[in-house]
Design a protein around this motif. Structure first.
Motif, PDB file in Angstrom:
ATOM      1  N   UNK A  24       0.850  -1.156  -0.032  1.00  0.00           N
ATOM      2  CA  UNK A  24      -0.045   0.040  -0.034  1.00  0.00           C
ATOM      3  C   UNK A  24       1.033   1.232  -0.102  1.00  0.00           C
ATOM      4  N   UNK A  25       0.666   2.171  -0.826  1.00  0.00           N
ATOM      5  CA  UNK A  25       1.243   3.328  -0.904  1.00  0.00           C
ATOM      6  C   UNK A  25       0.434   4.463  -0.226  1.00  0.00           C
ATOM      7  N   UNK A  26       1.427   5.497   0.504  1.00  0.00           N
ATOM      8  CA  UNK A  26       0.542   6.419   1.116  1.00  0.00           C
ATOM      9  C   UNK A  26       0.553   7.718   0.446  1.00  0.00           C
ATOM     10  N   UNK A  27      -0.578   8.269   0.062  1.00  0.00           N
ATOM     11  CA  UNK A  27      -0.695   9.309  -0.986  1.00  0.00           C
ATOM     12  C   UNK A  27      -0.473  10.604  -0.291  1.00  0.00           C
ATOM     13  N   UNK A  28      -0.053  10.700   0.963  1.00  0.00           N
ATOM     14  CA  UNK A  28       0.479  11.799   1.664  1.00  0.00           C
ATOM     15  C   UNK A  28       1.964  11.969   1.195  1.00  0.00           C
ATOM     16  N   UNK A  29       2.507  10.820   0.953  1.00  0.00           N
ATOM     17  CA  UNK A  29       3.911  10.868   0.453  1.00  0.00           C
ATOM     18  C   UNK A  29       4.016  11.622  -0.852  1.00  0.00           C
ATOM     19  N   UNK A  30       4.966  12.552  -1.197  1.00  0.00           N
ATOM     20  CA  UNK A  30       5.096  13.290  -2.467  1.00  0.00           C
ATOM     21  C   UNK A  30       5.326  12.493  -3.541  1.00  0.00           C
ATOM     22  N   UNK A  31       6.315  11.464  -3.314  1.00  0.00           N
ATOM     23  CA  UNK A  31       6.951  10.828  -4.272  1.00  0.00           C
ATOM     24  C   UNK A  31       5.619   9.589  -4.912  1.00  0.00           C
ATOM     25  N   UNK A  32       5.067   9.152  -3.869  1.00  0.00           N
ATOM     26  CA  UNK A  32       4.384   7.866  -4.162  1.00  0.00           C
ATOM     27  C   UNK A  32       2.826   8.526  -4.511  1.00  0.00           C
ATOM     28  N   UNK A  33       2.697   9.731  -4.355  1.00  0.00           N
ATOM     29  CA  UNK A  33       1.179  10.292  -4.775  1.00  0.00           C
ATOM     30  C   UNK A  33       1.071  10.355  -6.273  1.00  0.00           C
ATOM     31  N   UNK A  34       2.300  10.206  -7.061  1.00  0.00           N
ATOM     32  CA  UNK A  34       2.473  10.213  -8.516  1.00  0.00           C
ATOM     33  C   UNK A  34       1.944   8.744  -9.072  1.00  0.00           C
ATOM     34  N   UNK A  35       0.998   8.792 -10.010  1.00  0.00           N
ATOM     35  CA  UNK A  35       0.607   7.401 -10.621  1.00  0.00           C
ATOM     36  C   UNK A  35       1.922   6.986 -11.456  1.00  0.00           C
ATOM     37  N   UNK A  36       2.381   7.631 -12.155  1.00  0.00           N
ATOM     38  CA  UNK A  36       3.766   7.153 -12.716  1.00  0.00           C
ATOM     39  C   UNK A  36       4.679   6.449 -12.042  1.00  0.00           C
ATOM     40  N   UNK A  37       4.892   6.977 -10.742  1.00  0.00           N
ATOM     41  CA  UNK A  37       5.733   6.466  -9.970  1.00  0.00           C
ATOM     42  C   UNK A  37       5.165   4.884  -9.423  1.00  0.00           C
ATOM     43  N   UNK A  38       4.009   5.285  -9.118  1.00  0.00           N
ATOM     44  CA  UNK A  38       3.255   3.716  -8.724  1.00  0.00           C
ATOM     45  C   UNK A  38       3.291   2.716  -9.853  1.00  0.00           C
ATOM     46  N   UNK A  39       3.078   3.164 -10.890  1.00  0.00           N
ATOM     47  CA  UNK A  39       3.074   2.274 -12.103  1.00  0.00           C
ATOM     48  C   UNK A  39       4.390   1.724 -12.494  1.00  0.00           C
ATOM     49  N   UNK A  40       5.432   2.619 -12.338  1.00  0.00           N
ATOM     50  CA  UNK A  40       6.715   2.061 -12.501  1.00  0.00           C
ATOM     51  C   UNK A  40       7.302   1.360 -11.315  1.00  0.00           C
ATOM     52  N   UNK A  41       6.947   1.498 -10.160  1.00  0.00           N
ATOM     53  CA  UNK A  41       7.093   0.641  -9.140  1.00  0.00           C
ATOM     54  C   UNK A  41       6.603  -0.868  -9.374  1.00  0.00           C
ATOM     55  N   UNK A  42       5.139  -0.900 -10.010  1.00  0.00           N
ATOM     56  CA  UNK A  42       4.651  -2.079 -10.295  1.00  0.00           C
ATOM     57  C   UNK A  42       5.271  -2.856 -11.356  1.00  0.00           C
ATOM     58  N   UNK A  43       5.739  -2.150 -12.364  1.00  0.00           N
ATOM     59  CA  UNK A  43       6.619  -2.736 -13.486  1.00  0.00           C
ATOM     60  C   UNK A  43       7.891  -3.265 -13.010  1.00  0.00           C
ATOM     61  N   UNK A  44       8.333  -2.562 -12.029  1.00  0.00           N
ATOM     62  CA  UNK A  44       9.723  -2.797 -11.547  1.00  0.00           C
ATOM     63  C   UNK A  44       9.768  -4.205 -10.707  1.00  0.00           C
ATOM     64  N   UNK A  45       8.746  -4.552 -10.190  1.00  0.00           N
ATOM     65  CA  UNK A  45       8.699  -5.822  -9.293  1.00  0.00           C
ATOM     66  C   UNK A  45       8.708  -7.133 -10.316  1.00  0.00           C
ATOM     67  N   UNK A  46       9.705  -7.656 -10.277  1.00  0.00           N
ATOM     68  CA  UNK A  46       9.839  -8.995 -10.886  1.00  0.00           C
ATOM     69  C   UNK A  46       8.931 -10.170 -10.174  1.00  0.00           C
ATOM     70  N   UNK A  47       7.773 -10.291 -10.608  1.00  0.00           N
ATOM     71  CA  UNK A  47       6.883 -11.191  -9.918  1.00  0.00           C
ATOM     72  C   UNK A  47       7.126 -12.637 -10.484  1.00  0.00           C
ATOM     73  N   UNK A  48       7.454 -12.622 -11.446  1.00  0.00           N
ATOM     74  CA  UNK A  48       7.877 -14.201 -11.872  1.00  0.00           C
ATOM     75  C   UNK A  48       8.951 -14.513 -10.772  1.00  0.00           C
TER      76      UNK A  48
END
Lengths: 424, 598
Positions: free
Chosen positions: A174-198
């Protein structure tokens, strides 16, 4: 002769030692020794008797907040910590490491049913498994098949029963939207693409009975929304998304930065859960490779809950089960007014949520719930990791029966468990 | 002829049987003993070598995994990232190492003072590392391997450290905490048998891995000091010892020299050598079974040898008892068969001689009889002549005395009758009439005689008793003549008891004294006995009582017993007499029984 005695017994011992007659001394020692032996036996018997009528439950403190542990009774479900006369049990002792309750139900036969439940909290899975192998507890739940195998190999009194968890549980960050960095959708999507789920599934979850997730509900859910994005591991896409948001490694320290602020945040997670620890390490490696400096911080479930409640977090690896209702989603993904810890703000989501809540029929709610899932998938207020469909229940089979409802594939409530060897 | 009964141990059968069994079983048991010992040694050696091999392999695997960790650490310490200021690169490298090699629980980079520069630990890194003064060695460029220690959560851990060098100068340390729980799986997989154990212990004996995990968790110690000392001396072998529970264990141990640990694979001897013991038991059962079969075969074989000998002995006994018609069945063509044949020939010749003797004896008897009869007849004839002369004289008198004449006539008539009786008896002896045999129940015949004789016997105070052991015994005899025999002997007994007494009549089957296996059913006889409580017969008279005209009685003719013996012998039987002066006599008539129809 040396006797380990205290108080009055010590005085008696000195009295006997002072005796001039050797026979009197020996007789005294024998008497005292015998009395001490009997007292020890009686104490051990009492201890056994106490343990005999008690269900001792082992819980990982990283997994369950001791204040929120509940007990299902015929009168309803109650939290065991704290006090209250209206509950069908009384709490004798309550601490972060141990809670002991005595059941008040008068109709229960103490010789057949246990009359006390003790909850013991363990800091990590290893200490829990150790306690199980040392046969110190009667019931526990472990997720890893290795632990389950170890228990069944080293102790014969337990039944190791693989079953689905009481409610399908999902794991998500879960990301805290109070955090300036994590409030960005691009950052959150980048974090999702950056996790090697496989890699996570191959290396960590291969034997854990888990499925990959795209949203808050797993694919077996009736309201599962088809058409959600997969967010397969794609570091290039992640870097591009971050770059589009202005994150670059300008100072060549291998950490992305923007306006002199490094892309760094804290990731809280439950301590003592080996699967989560491994997963966090993999995620840290994946994100470090992108230039994201994540700082994992383990803590107990109660500390984690406090942080969530107070909004004092950047990101949290959390296990949760969403009911198939808009209210359940709101509890997590609601805006500040709805009480959601993330302070998630998305007008489209809020509108859809409000329209869904207005519908009383669950069937009618399905389309709106599916729309909400699509929004949550696209917006990534949380990185959805996996849903767990299997866990191992460890029950002291030598002590209890009537604990398993095989037809329903679940354990019976503790109050229905029966002692195998009824007492006097 | 009754020979003394042979003791079991002296019997030929026993001797042959014992020698056969001895000859068969002793070599069998000796061979079996050698075989089982050799087999048990082989099995035990295999078990011990297997366990020892397991122990050695375990130590090799553990040592190699620790060595592997050291190699990884050594090679990693040479990576350029560790010389740079790239914190992220360092963190990425050490986290990737932990992620890739599950052996590492934690890796940290320290500076030469021991401060943590980067760590994979989630908690406070400084708290997770205790260098314990090893930094001095590391700063000098030496490696570091700690002892195994058990963490708070009871995991067996050890520390490894490699210096990070730049241009041969130590600029830092790569510190790793190695998780040795992998060896737990190894010991679990090396448990031998159901009650076997595998474990690894430290120099002080504390278990660091054990197939019974509780012993590790409870920080228990291995207590067999001999093995701990042997491992410390870098020795690998096996040892049998008794553990605390009193169970005899066979332990194979091997040292891990570098780590100062020992690996033990042990099993209760009862389980380890179960197969050897089972094999031994099986061989023992087989030997006992073989011996029993051999004994059985020896018994039957010996019996085959002994049976003709017993028949021979039995036959000799009967011949010795006067049954010269007895022949032995020829059972084989071996030496005993030949002996039986010779014996039969001898018996036939003896019978021939006996017949000749009998004829001679009869002629002698007739001669004696003729002289006796001529003497006996002369007396009545003289009396008759005298009385006839007296009768003639009286007849010639004018006044005849009729009474006198009547008396003379009666005397003559009486003497004629007497002569007639003499002649009749003589004829009975000299030319006995042919026997008319029928099946006759002996007790019935005796009862008939008793019924007739009771009126004569009772007034004399004599009690007659019956002792019929085999009341239905039937013989093929001339009923009338046998009645005469019974009567003669009975009357003799009555006459011997003038003052009253008791006479017991018995009927039984005669069982020969020789082993029944060698007995022929034709030889079975009926024994009819007359036992009285009369005055008895003097020993010197016993041999003469059956002689013709021998009698010591006042009015005895000396014919009754002779005639009885003659009749019995004509039935192929014989009479035995036992007597004790003043106590009574017993006459037993032995008559052959008819061969039963199969």
């Amino acid at each position: 002769m040396r006797l380990n005695v205290k108080g009055r017994s010590r005085k008696l011992l000195r009295f006997f030692e002072r005796q001039k007659s050797r026979r009197a001394r020996i007789a005294g020692f024998v008497l005292l020794g015998g009395a001490q032996f009997l007292a020890t036996c009686a104490a051990a018997q009492t201890q056994r008797q106490l343990a005999r009528n008690t269900i001792i439950i082992g819980i990982l403190s990283g997994e369950s907040d001791y204040r929120l542990v509940e007990l299902a009774t015929p009168d309803g479900t109650f939290q065991i910590a704290g006090f209250g006369n209206s509950r069908p049990f009384e709490t004798i002792e309550s601490s972060p490491s141990r809670i002991l309750i005595r059941l008040k139900t008068e109709e229960r036969d103490d010789s057949i049913y246990p009359n006390k439940i003790e909850y013991r909290f363990f800091p990590n899975e290893r200490s829990l498994v150790t306690a199980i192998i040392l046969e110190e507890i009667d019931y526990a739940r472990v997720d890893g098949s290795a632990s389950a195998q170890e228990i069944s190999r080293h102790s014969r009194i337990y039944r190791v029963q693989p079953l689905p968890p009481p409610r399908y549980t999902i794991s998500l960050i879960l990301y805290n939207f109070s955090n300036n960095i994590l409030r960005s959708r691009n950052v959150r999507q980048a974090l999702a693409y950056g996790i090697n789920q496989d890699e996570i599934f191959k290396r960590i979850l291969s034997e854990s009975g888990a499925d990959m997730l795209r949203g808050p509900f797993d694919e077996d859910s009736k309201i599962y929304a088809p058409g959600m994005k997969d967010y397969d591991y794609d570091p290039k896409k992640a870097i591009a998304l971050l770059a589009s948001d202005g994150w670059r490694d300008t100072d060549r320290d291998n950490i992305l930065d923007r306006d002199g602020q490094p892309l760094r945040f804290r990731l809280f997670f439950s301590d003592g859960l080996s699967v989560e620890e491994q997963m966090i390490r993999q995620i840290k490696i994946d994100w470090l490779r992108l230039g994201i400096d994540v700082q994992p911080m383990p803590m107990t479930a109660s500390a984690l809950n406090d942080r969530l409640k107070n909004g004092d977090f950047d990101a949290v690896l959390q296990k949760h089960r969403f009911e198939e209702t808009p209210e359940s989603l709101e509890a997590f993904f609601g805006d500040g007014l709805g009480g959601g810890p993330l302070k998630y703000l998305n007008p489209n989501y809020n509108r859809t949520l409000a329209s869904s809540k207005r519908l009383k029929d669950s069937k009618a709610q399905t389309p709106s719930l599916q729309r909400l899932q699509l929004i949550l998938n696209e917006d990534q207020p949380a990185a959805y990791l996996y849903s767990q469909w299997n866990t191992y229940y460890i029950v002291n089979h030598a002590k209890f029966d009537n604990y398993l409802n095989l037809a329903a594939r679940q354990l019976r409530p503790f109050l229905e468990w029966r002692l195998k060897r009824p007492g006097p | 002829m009754n020979l003394p009964r042979i003791k079991i141990r002296d019997r030929l059968l026993t001797r042959l049987l014992v020698s056969h069994i001895f000859l068969v079983t002793v070599p069998l048991f000796l061979t079996g003993h050698i075989l089982t010992n050799t087999a048990q040694e082989a099995v035990e050696r295999t078990v011990l070598e297997r366990n020892l091999e397991f122990a050695r392999r375990s130590t090799a695997l553990i040592e190699s995994s620790v060595e592997k960790a050291r190699d990884i650490l050594r090679l990693s310490a040479q990576q350029p990232v560790f010389y740079s200021d790239d914190r992220i690169g360092k963190e990425l490298t050490i986290n990737s190492m932990v992620n890739e090699f599950s052996l590492f629980k934690m890796i940290a980079i320290l500076d030469t003072t021991g401060s943590v520069l980067a760590s994979t630990a989630y908690e406070d890194p400084d708290r997770s590392i205790t260098t314990n003064g090893s930094m001095l060695e590391l700063a000098k460029g030496q490696k570091h391997i700690s002892d195994v220690y058990v963490s708070k959560d009871l995991l067996p851990l050890m520390n490894l450290a490699e210096p990070i060098r730049l241009h041969n100068e130590v600029i830092g340390v790569l510190w790793a905490v190695v998780d040795l729980t992998a060896m737990w799986a190894l010991v679990d997989n090396n448990v031998v048998g159901e009650h076997g154990e595998a474990f690894i212990f430290r120099a002080d004996g504390q278990y660091i891995a054990h197939s019974d995990r509780r012993k590790v968790y409870m920080r228990s110690h291995f207590e067999e000091q001999d093995i701990i000392r042997a491992v410390a001396a870098d020795s690998s072998a096996h040892k049998v010892y008794v553990n605390r529970e009193g169970v005899e264990m066979i332990a194979a141990y091997a040292p891990m020299k570098e780590l100062n640990w020992g690996a033990v694979i042990q099993q209760p001897t009862s389980e380890a050598f179960a197969s050897a013991r089972k094999m031994r038991l099986q061989i023992l059962i087989l030997m006992i079974g073989s011996s029993a079969v051999a004994a059985l075969i020896a018994f039957f074989y010996t019996r085959q040898i002994v049976k003709p000998v017993q028949l021979l002995v039995s036959g000799i006994d009967r011949v010795a008892a006067g049954e010269l018609r007895q022949r032995i069945q020829i059972l084989g063509k071996d030496e005993i068969g030949q002996l039986a044949e010779r014996f039969n020939t001898m018996a036939a010749k003896l019978q021939e001689i006996q017949n000749k003797l009998k004829r001679t004896e009869r002629l002698e008897t007739l001669g004696k009889l003729s002289s006796v009869i001529s003497h006996e007849i002369r007396n009545p004839l003289n009396s008759m002549v005298i009385n006839m002369q007296l009768l003639r004289r009286e007849f010639a008198k004018p006044r005849r005395d009729l009474k006198k004449m009547e008396h003379y006539h009666q005397v003559v008539a009486s003497e004629i009758k007497r002569v007639d009786g003499l002649v009749s008896n003589f004829l009975l002896i000299a030319k006995p009439p042919k026997l008319e045999k029928t099946d006759c129940t002996l007790t019935k015949l005796l009862d008939e005689m008793i019924t007739v004789q009771m009126p004569n016997v009772l007034p004399k105070g004599i009690r007659v008793e019956r002792d019929y052991v085999d009341p239905a015994l039937t013989a093929h005899v001339d009923e009338k003549k046998l009645y005469q025999v019974f009567l003669n002997i009975f009357l003799n007994a009555v006459e011997a008891m003038q003052g009253g007494g008791r006479i017991v009549l018995g009927v039984r089957r005669h069982i020969p004294t020789i082993s029944s296996e060698g007995e022929d059913t034709e030889a079975l006889m009926a024994a009819v006995s007359f036992r009285d409580t009369g005055k008895g017969i003097p020993a010197e008279d016993l041999n003469r009582i059956f002689d013709f005209y021998y009698s010591k009685k006042e009015h005895g003719t000396g014919i009754g017993l002779s005639l009885a013996q003659q009749i019995v012998e004509e039935h192929s039987g014989f009479i035995r007499v036992k007597s004790r002066l003043g106590a009574g006599s017993e006459f037993t008539i032995f008559l052959p029984l008819r061969k039963p129809q199969s």
